[in-house]
Design a protein around this motif. Structure first.
Motif, short mmCIF file in Angstrom:
data_model
loop_
_atom_site.label_atom_id
_atom_site.label_comp_id
_atom_site.label_asym_id
_atom_site.label_seq_id
_atom_site.Cartn_x
_atom_site.Cartn_y
_atom_site.Cartn_z
N ASP A 45 -76.50 -54.76 -32.07
CA ASP A 45 -76.44 -56.40 -31.56
C ASP A 45 -75.47 -56.54 -30.18
OD1 ASP A 45 -76.86 -58.84 -30.93
OD2 ASP A 45 -76.73 -59.45 -33.10
N PRO A 46 -75.93 -56.00 -29.12
CA PRO A 46 -75.27 -56.22 -28.01
C PRO A 46 -74.67 -57.54 -27.70
CG PRO A 46 -77.15 -55.08 -27.46
CD PRO A 46 -77.36 -55.50 -28.56
N ALA A 47 -75.47 -58.44 -27.96
CA ALA A 47 -75.09 -59.88 -27.95
C ALA A 47 -73.81 -60.28 -28.66
CB ALA A 47 -76.07 -60.87 -28.34
N LEU A 48 -73.98 -59.55 -29.99
CA LEU A 48 -72.82 -59.83 -30.84
C LEU A 48 -71.33 -59.26 -30.40
CD1 LEU A 48 -71.61 -60.74 -33.74
CD2 LEU A 48 -72.45 -58.90 -34.60
N ASP A 87 -70.80 -58.84 -27.43
CA ASP A 87 -70.23 -59.68 -26.11
C ASP A 87 -69.57 -60.86 -26.70
OD1 ASP A 87 -71.37 -57.91 -24.36
OD2 ASP A 87 -73.22 -59.20 -23.95
N ARG A 88 -69.99 -61.45 -27.72
CA ARG A 88 -69.30 -62.39 -28.40
C ARG A 88 -67.88 -62.12 -28.83
NH1 ARG A 88 -72.57 -65.55 -32.74
NH2 ARG A 88 -70.64 -66.72 -32.80
N ASP A 140 -68.03 -68.52 -34.50
CA ASP A 140 -67.00 -68.34 -33.93
C ASP A 140 -65.64 -67.95 -34.72
OD1 ASP A 140 -68.31 -68.03 -31.43
OD2 ASP A 140 -67.37 -69.75 -30.52
N ASN A 174 -77.95 -62.19 -34.62
CA ASN A 174 -76.68 -62.71 -35.71
C ASN A 174 -75.97 -64.02 -35.19
OD1 ASN A 174 -76.08 -60.32 -37.65
ND2 ASN A 174 -76.51 -59.28 -35.76
N SER A 175 -76.87 -64.85 -34.74
CA SER A 175 -76.16 -66.20 -34.12
C SER A 175 -75.89 -67.09 -35.04
CB SER A 175 -77.40 -66.71 -33.32
OG SER A 175 -78.64 -67.00 -34.03
#
Length: 257
Positions: A33-36, A38-39, A7, A2-3
């Protein structure tokens, strides 16, 4: 995955300002989506911590006569330019209030102030940051403390009396080397029986003789200052003056006259 989400878009999600379908889509994406996640965690602001901090600032803020400032200002106009001037004026008022608060916390000594007063003020300002929790965890072996004393002695080219590590009614915690205007400064930290941090600092002062210890209050802390054998001393802490005077006497006696 989901890059593509900016922001700004994620902040609107955190603020609850997205349409329901877009909000639901991000919530579904978070499950896989763990990266999402974290963001989002990085963008989240703990507003519950900000409120009390600003309440403290307001409690200590200097009084400002807003009424007189309002009368002195140009009459408000309905134009964009008028609103801009009012916003600028409000920003200047906020800046002035915050500036006054910061100045009351940190007041750097003037360069035309005598050198001994400047280094005393720097030590006191530094010690204001110390709290019981700063020194309580400091635990070191005898070997480690001896090594700290050796580093201080080498930096100042001076024999450090071992008695400074055994002053009565306080626990020796740490010895370190700081500096003042290019001159090495010994900083010895102690803890009182009540848990309060105490600092004994000294440095070489060319031309310093022997002076009677002077007790004072500096920035809300008790302090004792004196000169002896070419050295300048200060001992400071949030303790009663008699305690510091006794420690100053013991420290003075540990050094050769």
């Amino acid at each position: 995955m989901n890059s593509h989400l900016s922001d700004a878009h994620l902040i609107r999600f955190l603020d609850g300002r997205l349409p329901a379908d877009e909000h639901a889509a991000i919530e579904a994406a978070l499950a896989t989506d763990p990266a999402l996640a974290d963001r989002l965690a990085a963008l989240h602001v703990d507003t519950t911590a900000i409120g009390p901090a600003f309440e403290t600032l307001l409690d200590n803020a200097p009084e400002v006569d807003f009424a007189s400032m309002e009368h002195a200002a140009d009459p408000p106009r309905e134009s964009t330019l008028g609103r801009g001037r009012l916003s600028l004026a409000a920003s200047l008022v906020v800046a002035a209030v915050l500036g006054a608060l910061l100045a009351s916390v940190w007041q750097e000594p003037r360069q035309d102030t005598p050198r001994d007063e400047r280094w005393h003020a720097d030590v006191v300002t530094y010690h204001k940051l110390y709290v019981p929790e700063t020194v309580a965890p400091l635990e070191a072996s005898v070997r480690s403390l001896n090594s700290q004393f050796e580093r201080v002695a080498n930096a100042l080219s001076l024999d450090i009396p071992e008695a400074l590590g055994r002053l009565a009614d306080v626990e020796f915690k740490r010895a370190q080397v700081l500096g003042f205007e290019g001159t090495p400064l010994a900083h010895l930290t102690y803890q009182s029986a009540a848990g309060k941090p105490i600092a004994l600092c000294f440095l070489k002062l060319p031309g310093a003789g022997t002076s009677v210890p002077v007790t004072s209050r500096q920035r809300g802390l008790a302090a004792v200052t004196w000169e002896q054998a070419g050295l300048g001393f200060i001992i400071v802490g949030d303790v009663d003056a008699k305690t510091l005077e006794a420690l100053a006497k013991a420290a003075s006696e540990a050094f050769p006259t």
